[in-house]
Design a protein around this motif. Structure first.
Motif, mmCIF file in Angstrom:
data_model
loop_
_atom_site.group_PDB
_atom_site.id
_atom_site.type_symbol
_atom_site.label_atom_id
_atom_site.label_comp_id
_atom_site.label_asym_id
_atom_site.label_seq_id
_atom_site.Cartn_x
_atom_site.Cartn_y
_atom_site.Cartn_z
ATOM 1 N N HIS A 95 -46.198 58.430 29.131
ATOM 2 C CA HIS A 95 -45.361 59.520 28.671
ATOM 3 C C HIS A 95 -45.469 60.640 29.701
ATOM 4 O O HIS A 95 -46.393 60.665 30.519
ATOM 5 N N ARG A 96 -44.547 61.578 29.653
ATOM 6 C CA ARG A 96 -44.650 62.744 30.537
ATOM 7 C C ARG A 96 -44.190 63.983 29.786
ATOM 8 O O ARG A 96 -43.407 63.911 28.839
ATOM 9 N N GLN A 97 -44.695 65.107 30.264
ATOM 10 C CA GLN A 97 -44.300 66.393 29.685
ATOM 11 C C GLN A 97 -44.020 67.367 30.811
ATOM 12 O O GLN A 97 -44.928 67.700 31.591
ATOM 13 N N ALA A 98 -42.770 67.793 30.877
ATOM 14 C CA ALA A 98 -42.372 68.790 31.863
ATOM 15 C C ALA A 98 -42.614 70.179 31.280
ATOM 16 O O ALA A 98 -42.656 70.349 30.057
ATOM 17 N N PRO A 99 -42.765 71.180 32.138
ATOM 18 C CA PRO A 99 -42.988 72.541 31.640
ATOM 19 C C PRO A 99 -41.889 72.978 30.681
ATOM 20 O O PRO A 99 -40.704 72.851 30.977
ATOM 21 N N GLY A 100 -42.302 73.462 29.512
ATOM 22 C CA GLY A 100 -41.351 73.959 28.532
ATOM 23 C C GLY A 100 -40.598 72.894 27.768
ATOM 24 O O GLY A 100 -39.693 73.211 26.995
ATOM 25 N N LYS A 101 -40.967 71.629 27.964
ATOM 26 C CA LYS A 101 -40.263 70.540 27.283
ATOM 27 C C LYS A 101 -41.237 69.701 26.467
ATOM 28 O O LYS A 101 -42.443 69.768 26.644
ATOM 29 N N LEU A 145 -38.329 59.259 43.709
ATOM 30 C CA LEU A 145 -38.679 60.380 42.820
ATOM 31 C C LEU A 145 -37.726 61.548 42.995
ATOM 32 O O LEU A 145 -37.238 61.824 44.106
ATOM 33 N N LYS A 146 -37.485 62.224 41.871
ATOM 34 C CA LYS A 146 -36.596 63.375 41.831
ATOM 35 C C LYS A 146 -37.373 64.589 41.335
ATOM 36 O O LYS A 146 -38.364 64.436 40.613
ATOM 37 N N PRO A 147 -36.909 65.798 41.654
ATOM 38 C CA PRO A 147 -37.605 66.994 41.149
ATOM 39 C C PRO A 147 -37.730 66.998 39.625
ATOM 40 O O PRO A 147 -38.738 67.493 39.097
ATOM 41 N N GLU A 148 -36.762 66.429 38.925
ATOM 42 C CA GLU A 148 -36.826 66.401 37.460
ATOM 43 C C GLU A 148 -37.867 65.419 36.935
ATOM 44 O O GLU A 148 -38.112 65.370 35.722
ATOM 45 N N ASP A 149 -38.508 64.660 37.802
ATOM 46 C CA ASP A 149 -39.621 63.801 37.383
ATOM 47 C C ASP A 149 -40.945 64.573 37.326
ATOM 48 O O ASP A 149 -41.961 64.026 36.900
ATOM 49 N N THR A 150 -40.908 65.814 37.742
ATOM 50 C CA THR A 150 -42.112 66.651 37.731
ATOM 51 C C THR A 150 -42.646 66.823 36.316
ATOM 52 O O THR A 150 -41.874 67.056 35.377
ATOM 53 N N GLY A 151 -43.956 66.720 36.176
ATOM 54 C CA GLY A 151 -44.585 66.920 34.882
ATOM 55 C C GLY A 151 -45.988 66.344 34.864
ATOM 56 O O GLY A 151 -46.465 65.805 35.866
ATOM 57 N N VAL A 152 -46.609 66.453 33.704
ATOM 58 C CA VAL A 152 -47.915 65.822 33.500
ATOM 59 C C VAL A 152 -47.661 64.453 32.870
ATOM 60 O O VAL A 152 -46.968 64.347 31.863
ATOM 61 N N TYR A 153 -48.213 63.439 33.476
ATOM 62 C CA TYR A 153 -48.030 62.068 33.018
ATOM 63 C C TYR A 153 -49.274 61.617 32.264
ATOM 64 O O TYR A 153 -50.390 61.732 32.773
ATOM 65 N N TYR A 154 -49.041 61.098 31.059
ATOM 66 C CA TYR A 154 -50.128 60.695 30.171
ATOM 67 C C TYR A 154 -50.076 59.196 29.919
ATOM 68 O O TYR A 154 -49.011 58.633 29.636
ATOM 69 N N CYS A 155 -51.227 58.586 29.968
ATOM 70 C CA CYS A 155 -51.365 57.193 29.577
ATOM 71 C C CYS A 155 -51.579 57.138 28.068
ATOM 72 O O CYS A 155 -52.242 58.016 27.489
ATOM 73 N N TYR A 156 -51.033 56.111 27.443
ATOM 74 C CA TYR A 156 -51.067 55.977 25.976
ATOM 75 C C TYR A 156 -51.315 54.519 25.633
ATOM 76 O O TYR A 156 -50.777 53.616 26.285
ATOM 77 N N ALA A 157 -52.126 54.305 24.597
ATOM 78 C CA ALA A 157 -52.402 52.934 24.173
ATOM 79 C C ALA A 157 -52.514 52.869 22.660
ATOM 80 O O ALA A 157 -52.904 53.850 22.010
ATOM 81 N N VAL A 158 -52.170 51.722 22.132
ATOM 82 C CA VAL A 158 -52.303 51.472 20.698
ATOM 83 C C VAL A 158 -53.148 50.228 20.511
ATOM 84 O O VAL A 158 -52.882 49.180 21.117
ATOM 85 N N GLN A 166 -51.090 65.269 36.999
ATOM 86 C CA GLN A 166 -49.921 66.057 37.400
ATOM 87 C C GLN A 166 -49.137 65.349 38.499
ATOM 88 O O GLN A 166 -49.712 64.897 39.505
ATOM 89 N N VAL A 167 -47.827 65.287 38.302
ATOM 90 C CA VAL A 167 -46.908 64.802 39.335
ATOM 91 C C VAL A 167 -45.929 65.928 39.640
ATOM 92 O O VAL A 167 -45.281 66.459 38.727
ATOM 93 N N THR A 168 -45.847 66.306 40.894
ATOM 94 C CA THR A 168 -44.925 67.355 41.316
ATOM 95 C C THR A 168 -44.027 66.816 42.421
ATOM 96 O O THR A 168 -44.531 66.328 43.442
ATOM 97 N N VAL A 169 -42.719 66.883 42.194
ATOM 98 C CA VAL A 169 -41.755 66.394 43.178
ATOM 99 C C VAL A 169 -40.995 67.596 43.728
ATOM 100 O O VAL A 169 -40.313 68.305 42.977
#
Length: 115
Positions: free
Chosen positions: A37-43, A85-98, A110-113
């Motif tokens: 998953h990812r979370q961009a600033p303010g989103k 990669l595009k600038p809109e891919d910028t965000g914190v990327y989280y690994c998730y498991a179930v 953190q990924v910054t483009v």
């Protein structure tokens, strides 16, 4: 208890590539869903890609054809290969498991483009 540790984030120019890794402390055999998953600033946090039952994959429309999720059960690691990669891919990327009825999250990377 499962711990997920991400790595591979960083700063990259638009058009570049990065590969994220998520190392799981426990066996991945019982983790029927693993995802990024990812979370961009303010989103809100959003699903980027997931792999179900070790083989079936799903991607967000915004990353289809550019990102690829895979897992190496022998190394207890899931990867996210990110190309074009595009600038809109910028965000914190989280690994998730179930595993069973439990959900686990990593601490994020953190990924910054840059454009």
């Amino acid at each position: 208890q499962v711990q997920l540790v991400e790595s591979g984030g960083g700063l990259v120019q638009a058009g570049g590539s990065l590969r994220l890794s998520c190392a799981a402390s426990g066996s991945m055999f019982s983790m029927h869903v693993m995802a990024w998953h990812r979370q961009a600033p303010g989103k809100q946090r959003e699903l980027v890609a997931r792999i179900v039952s070790g083989s079936s994959t799903n991607y967000a429309d915004s990353v289809k054809g550019r990102f690829s999720i895979s897992r190496d059960s022998a190394k207890n690691t899931v990867y996210l290969q990110m190309n074009s990669l595009k600038p809109e891919d910028t965000g914190v990327y989280y690994c998730y498991a179930v595993r069973g009825s439990f959900e686990y999250w990593g601490q994020g990377t953190q990924v910054t483009v840059s454009s």
